[in-house]
Design a protein around this motif. Structure first.
Motif, PDB file in Angstrom:
ATOM      1  N   ILE A 191       0.843  -1.199   0.000  1.00 57.02           N
ATOM      2  CA  ILE A 191       0.000   0.000   0.000  1.00 57.02           C
ATOM      3  C   ILE A 191       0.876   1.245   0.000  1.00 57.02           C
ATOM      4  CG2 ILE A 191      -1.790   1.278   1.262  1.00 57.02           C
ATOM      5  CD1 ILE A 191      -2.952  -1.340   0.610  1.00 57.02           C
ATOM      6  N   LEU A 192       0.647   2.122  -0.949  1.00 54.13           N
ATOM      7  CA  LEU A 192       1.369   3.398  -0.996  1.00 54.13           C
ATOM      8  C   LEU A 192       0.350   4.500  -0.758  1.00 54.13           C
ATOM      9  CD1 LEU A 192       3.259   2.745  -4.360  1.00 54.13           C
ATOM     10  CD2 LEU A 192       4.146   2.313  -2.065  1.00 54.13           C
ATOM     11  N   ARG A 193       0.791   5.538  -0.003  1.00 59.96           N
ATOM     12  CA  ARG A 193      -0.153   6.608   0.274  1.00 59.96           C
ATOM     13  C   ARG A 193       0.572   7.934   0.194  1.00 59.96           C
ATOM     14  NH1 ARG A 193      -4.723   6.364   4.954  1.00 59.96           N
ATOM     15  NH2 ARG A 193      -5.343   8.552   4.712  1.00 59.96           N
ATOM     16  N   GLY A 194      -0.034   8.932  -0.442  1.00 64.79           N
ATOM     17  CA  GLY A 194       0.628  10.231  -0.536  1.00 64.79           C
ATOM     18  C   GLY A 194      -0.174  11.238  -1.317  1.00 64.79           C
ATOM     19  N   LYS A 195       0.505  12.350  -1.569  1.00 70.61           N
ATOM     20  CA  LYS A 195      -0.106  13.509  -2.197  1.00 70.61           C
ATOM     21  C   LYS A 195       0.269  13.516  -3.676  1.00 70.61           C
ATOM     22  CE  LYS A 195       1.783  17.901  -1.422  1.00 70.61           C
ATOM     23  NZ  LYS A 195       1.577  18.831  -2.456  1.00 70.61           N
ATOM     24  N   ILE A 196      -0.605  14.041  -4.508  1.00 68.47           N
ATOM     25  CA  ILE A 196      -0.303  13.997  -5.940  1.00 68.47           C
ATOM     26  C   ILE A 196       0.029  15.363  -6.535  1.00 68.47           C
ATOM     27  CG2 ILE A 196      -1.820  12.003  -6.226  1.00 68.47           C
ATOM     28  CD1 ILE A 196      -3.669  13.806  -7.884  1.00 68.47           C
TER      29      ILE A 196
ATOM     30  N   ASP B 165      -4.373  16.364  -4.032  1.00 67.85           N
ATOM     31  CA  ASP B 165      -5.238  15.266  -3.567  1.00 67.85           C
ATOM     32  C   ASP B 165      -4.403  14.200  -2.861  1.00 67.85           C
ATOM     33  OD1 ASP B 165      -7.206  16.623  -4.896  1.00 67.85           O
ATOM     34  OD2 ASP B 165      -7.574  15.087  -6.428  1.00 67.85           O
ATOM     35  N   GLU B 166      -4.994  13.564  -1.873  1.00 74.58           N
ATOM     36  CA  GLU B 166      -4.379  12.417  -1.186  1.00 74.58           C
ATOM     37  C   GLU B 166      -4.868  11.150  -1.868  1.00 74.58           C
ATOM     38  OE1 GLU B 166      -1.939  13.676   1.770  1.00 74.58           O
ATOM     39  OE2 GLU B 166      -2.601  11.575   1.833  1.00 74.58           O
ATOM     40  N   ILE B 167      -3.926  10.264  -2.204  1.00 77.33           N
ATOM     41  CA  ILE B 167      -4.382   8.987  -2.773  1.00 77.33           C
ATOM     42  C   ILE B 167      -3.762   7.808  -2.051  1.00 77.33           C
ATOM     43  CG2 ILE B 167      -4.764   9.939  -5.090  1.00 77.33           C
ATOM     44  CD1 ILE B 167      -2.182   8.490  -5.952  1.00 77.33           C
ATOM     45  N   GLU B 168      -4.386   6.660  -2.251  1.00 80.65           N
ATOM     46  CA  GLU B 168      -3.864   5.416  -1.694  1.00 80.65           C
ATOM     47  C   GLU B 168      -3.855   4.393  -2.824  1.00 80.65           C
ATOM     48  OE1 GLU B 168      -5.117   3.959   2.420  1.00 80.65           O
ATOM     49  OE2 GLU B 168      -6.028   2.512   1.043  1.00 80.65           O
ATOM     50  N   VAL B 169      -2.702   3.753  -3.010  1.00 82.46           N
ATOM     51  CA  VAL B 169      -2.568   2.781  -4.096  1.00 82.46           C
ATOM     52  C   VAL B 169      -2.368   1.394  -3.501  1.00 82.46           C
ATOM     53  CG1 VAL B 169      -1.186   2.102  -6.104  1.00 82.46           C
ATOM     54  CG2 VAL B 169      -1.512   4.523  -5.602  1.00 82.46           C
ATOM     55  N   ASP B 170      -3.189   0.459  -3.939  1.00 84.11           N
ATOM     56  CA  ASP B 170      -3.017  -0.932  -3.514  1.00 84.11           C
ATOM     57  C   ASP B 170      -2.441  -1.707  -4.699  1.00 84.11           C
ATOM     58  OD1 ASP B 170      -3.323  -3.665  -2.993  1.00 84.11           O
ATOM     59  OD2 ASP B 170      -4.997  -3.274  -1.627  1.00 84.11           O
ATOM     60  N   LEU B 171      -1.160  -2.046  -4.583  1.00 86.74           N
ATOM     61  CA  LEU B 171      -0.461  -2.663  -5.712  1.00 86.74           C
ATOM     62  C   LEU B 171      -0.915  -4.091  -5.964  1.00 86.74           C
ATOM     63  CD1 LEU B 171       3.151  -1.327  -5.056  1.00 86.74           C
ATOM     64  CD2 LEU B 171       1.542  -0.571  -6.812  1.00 86.74           C
TER      65      LEU B 171
ATOM     66  N   PHE C 233      -6.567  -0.725 -11.880  1.00 89.57           N
ATOM     67  CA  PHE C 233      -5.573  -0.869 -12.953  1.00 89.57           C
ATOM     68  C   PHE C 233      -5.154  -2.321 -13.049  1.00 89.57           C
ATOM     69  CE2 PHE C 233      -3.190   0.286  -9.128  1.00 89.57           C
ATOM     70  CZ  PHE C 233      -2.128  -0.589  -9.114  1.00 89.57           C
ATOM     71  N   ARG C 234      -4.673  -2.669 -14.258  1.00 94.61           N
ATOM     72  CA  ARG C 234      -4.236  -4.045 -14.500  1.00 94.61           C
ATOM     73  C   ARG C 234      -2.789  -4.218 -14.088  1.00 94.61           C
ATOM     74  NH1 ARG C 234      -5.312  -6.050 -20.293  1.00 94.61           N
ATOM     75  NH2 ARG C 234      -4.740  -3.894 -20.652  1.00 94.61           N
ATOM     76  N   PRO C 235      -2.434  -5.400 -13.598  1.00 96.63           N
ATOM     77  CA  PRO C 235      -1.031  -5.604 -13.226  1.00 96.63           C
ATOM     78  C   PRO C 235      -0.125  -5.532 -14.448  1.00 96.63           C
ATOM     79  CG  PRO C 235      -2.244  -7.673 -13.149  1.00 96.63           C
ATOM     80  CD  PRO C 235      -3.260  -6.610 -13.408  1.00 96.63           C
ATOM     81  N   LEU C 236       1.157  -5.294 -14.220  1.00 97.74           N
ATOM     82  CA  LEU C 236       2.141  -5.252 -15.296  1.00 97.74           C
ATOM     83  C   LEU C 236       2.324  -6.644 -15.890  1.00 97.74           C
ATOM     84  CD1 LEU C 236       4.840  -3.166 -13.414  1.00 97.74           C
ATOM     85  CD2 LEU C 236       3.602  -2.423 -15.449  1.00 97.74           C
TER      86      LEU C 236
END
Ligand code: SF4
Lengths: 171, 415
Positions: A4-9, A117-123, A139-142
């Protein structure tokens, strides 16, 4: 890799070129990544160049990274500690370079996302949540080969580890 | 089911049939990098604990040649030293642009060529599968002699009929990019064919393939035929010739058809290459600098066309005209044929063979608010060294006509 990544864009538009990311006038700084990184994206958003923080995300529209093959374009973003680059689409060479240097590229619809904006990415689940605007994108995995390279931390560590290209279904 | 040129070249190289979307590890025949991308490739190469490249590798000093500053002189020296010690080949300042030299001296039909420069696809004009990658990919290919690739699906661009006078290969490719968009061929190959392309010289085909990447393509390709044989033979490389064409029943992702006789000269407006319109619709655009050269349009036939328009005329007093032959070979031939004298007499200035003003490192950087019409391949903001300037892209004919009039001009006025 963190799940999980979280931060500002930082939000950019369509067609951001490698000439935006690192202009040719800083050609002589390519041997000094730290100095080069101070100019990252400055023609597109001078504020980004001044104040982007490690853990922030670069979010853009279509065809991010179009133009030259300069790997420095991916490296300066990595050097600035950018957690991932998220765009509606990427130019081919930038995408491959990002993976090679261990910078995560994510392809998803970025409409409605704004700077700050604050976002959270679940890889693992392949999800981007915009916490500020309550938006959710998937999104689709690589492809497996790229995932294997990223998991090694980039192409050089990958090759050092395996002696070549290795992924789960290597031909 | 037949094969596209991309599928055919890679299948030949692997000794088994592969098709679009397959992911393969392929041997690489030729590698190149320059002073902008080579040093990082060398860093990576030594991180891989290697000393000698596994494949023929070329380093060029072309993007900033001769060196405009100390840092760049030092990286050029580093490439030279590595080449001398490590068995690579180094081309010093003045030899010309990497893609031009690769076509003149190295590329062969059927090869797989990787370059740490996006316009490596230029060699597709000789039916080589050639593509640009970053420094790390090049370093790994130097170490392993191979790379991984996803075989691209192909867009077939079929151009039929004779080109009108003063309409050039550049106008064809600008028009195609306008149609496809800057990402219209992303992750795909562009294959150029039809009677117009069959009639083109390898020089003109290089202009088409060079700009494939401006539509996002991985590579641009033309069949290898009599024109190819002649191009190689003229350079003492007749034995490098190999006829190669796509199968008639090849499977394409998409077909784009173009009627050459109805094409006009094209201009790409700032700041995007796909912002293309016919010159008739350009309006009144005053121009401060005209640049004729680069890996797109710095070849003998380009200079010949520009000289044809400039002969006996003067460059408009408000315009700086810069002309840059793409290589030493082009420079010498243009000198012998008298084209350089025409440019100088007209008030132009000649830059040494190399990238010149194209990438904004040196030579011909624009002032704030200036407009340049260039024969290069990119007009991104800041490309020529100043984000406050504008770049318009067009053919050498349009560039010469514009240099004379001082505003964007239809070269057919000079018929
Ligand atoms: S001429 Fe311009 S586009 Fe061509 S290789 Fe040189 S810098 Fe790149």
């Amino acid at each position: 890799m963190e799940r999980i990544l979280r931060g500002k864009i930082w939000r950019f538009g369509d067609g951001i070129s490698t000439d935006h990311i690192i202009p040719g006038r800083y050609y002589h700084l390519r041997g000094n990544l730290q100095a080069l990184a101070e100019h990252a994206l400055e023609d597109a958003d001078p504020e980004f160049a001044r104040s982007a923080q490690p853990g922030d995300f670069v979010v853009a529209g279509k065809n991010f990274g179009q133009g030259s093959s300069r790997e420095h374009a991916a490296l300066v973003l990595k050097e600035r500690g950018i957690a991932a680059v998220i765009a509606s689409s990427f130019a081919r060479i930038f995408f491959r370079n990002a993976v090679n240097v261990g910078l995560m590229p994510i392809i998803c619809d970025t409409g409605g996302f704004e700077t700050g904006d604050e976002i959270e990415v679940d890889l693992v689940e392949g999800r981007v949540r915009n916490l500020t605007r309550n938006l959710e994108r998937t999104f689709r995995p690589l492809p497996p080969v790229m995932r294997a390279i990223l998991e090694s931390g980039g192409l050089v560590p990958h090759v050092l580890r395996y002696g070549g290209f290795r992924w789960p279904d290597t031909p | 089911m037949g094969l596209t040129l991309a599928e055919k070249i890679i299948s030949r190289r692997l000794g088994e049939t592969v098709r679009a979307e397959d992911i393969v590890v392929v041997p690489v025949d030729l590698l190149l990098a320059h002073e902008g991308t080579g040093p990082l490739a060398l860093d990576r190469f030594s991180a891989l604990e290697r000393t000698r490249p596994a494949t023929q590798t070329l380093f060029f000093s072309d993007h900033a040649a001769p060196a405009p500053r100390r840092e760049l002189a030092n990286v050029q020296k580093r490439l030279r030293t590595f080449a001398e010690e490590g068995g690579a080949r180094f081309y010093p300042p003045g030899e010309g642009i990497c893609h031009q030299i690769v076509a003149e001296q190295w590329a062969r039909p059927g090869q797989i060529i990787l370059g740490a420069d996006s316009h490596t696809c230029t060699a597709g004009a000789l039916a080589a599968f050639a593509t640009g990658m970053g420094s790390t990919d090049i370093a790994v290919a130097m170490a392993l002699g191979e790379t991984w690739l996803r075989i691209p699906p192909t867009i077939r661009v079929e151009v039929e009929g004779p080109l009108p006078p003063m309409v050039m290969a550049k106008d064809v490719i600008l028009h195609v990019i306008g149609l496809l968009g800057a990402d219209g061929a992303n992750y795909q190959a562009l294959e150029f064919g039809g009677s117009t392309v069959a009639a083109m010289s390898v020089e003109e085909r290089m202009t088409l393939c060079n700009m494939a990447v401006e539509a996002g393509a991985k590579t641009g390709l033309c069949a290898s035929d009599e024109q190819t044989r002649q191009f190689l033979a003229e350079r003492g490389r007749a034995e490098d010739y190999l006829p190669l064409a796509p199968d008639p029943d090849a499977v394409y992702e998409r077909r784009v058809e173009l009627h050459a006789p109805s094409l006009s000269p094209q201009v790409a407006f700032p700041h995007f290459v796909d912002n293309v319109r016919p010159v008739e619709e350009a309006g009144d655009v005053p121009i401060d600098q005209v640049f004729i050269g680069t890996c797109t349009n710095g070849r003998l036939s380009d200079l010949r066309m520009a000289a044809h328009i400039l002969r006996g005329r003067q460059v408009h007093p408000g315009v700086r005209l810069l002309v840059c032959p793409a290589s030493r070979e082009v420079y010498l031939a243009a000198l012998q044929e008298g084209w350089l004298q025409i440019f100088i007499e007209a008030g132009g200035l000649i830059l040494p063979p190399g990238c010149g003003a194209c990438v904004g490192v040196h030579q011909g950087i624009l002032a704030d608010g200036e407009r340049c019409l260039s024969t290069q391949n990119r007009n991104f903001q800041g490309r020529m060294g100043n984000p406050e300037a504008e770049i318009y892209l067009a053919s050498p004919a349009t560039a010469a006509a514009t240099a004379v009039r001082g505003r964007i001009t239809d070269p057919r006025e000079f018929l």
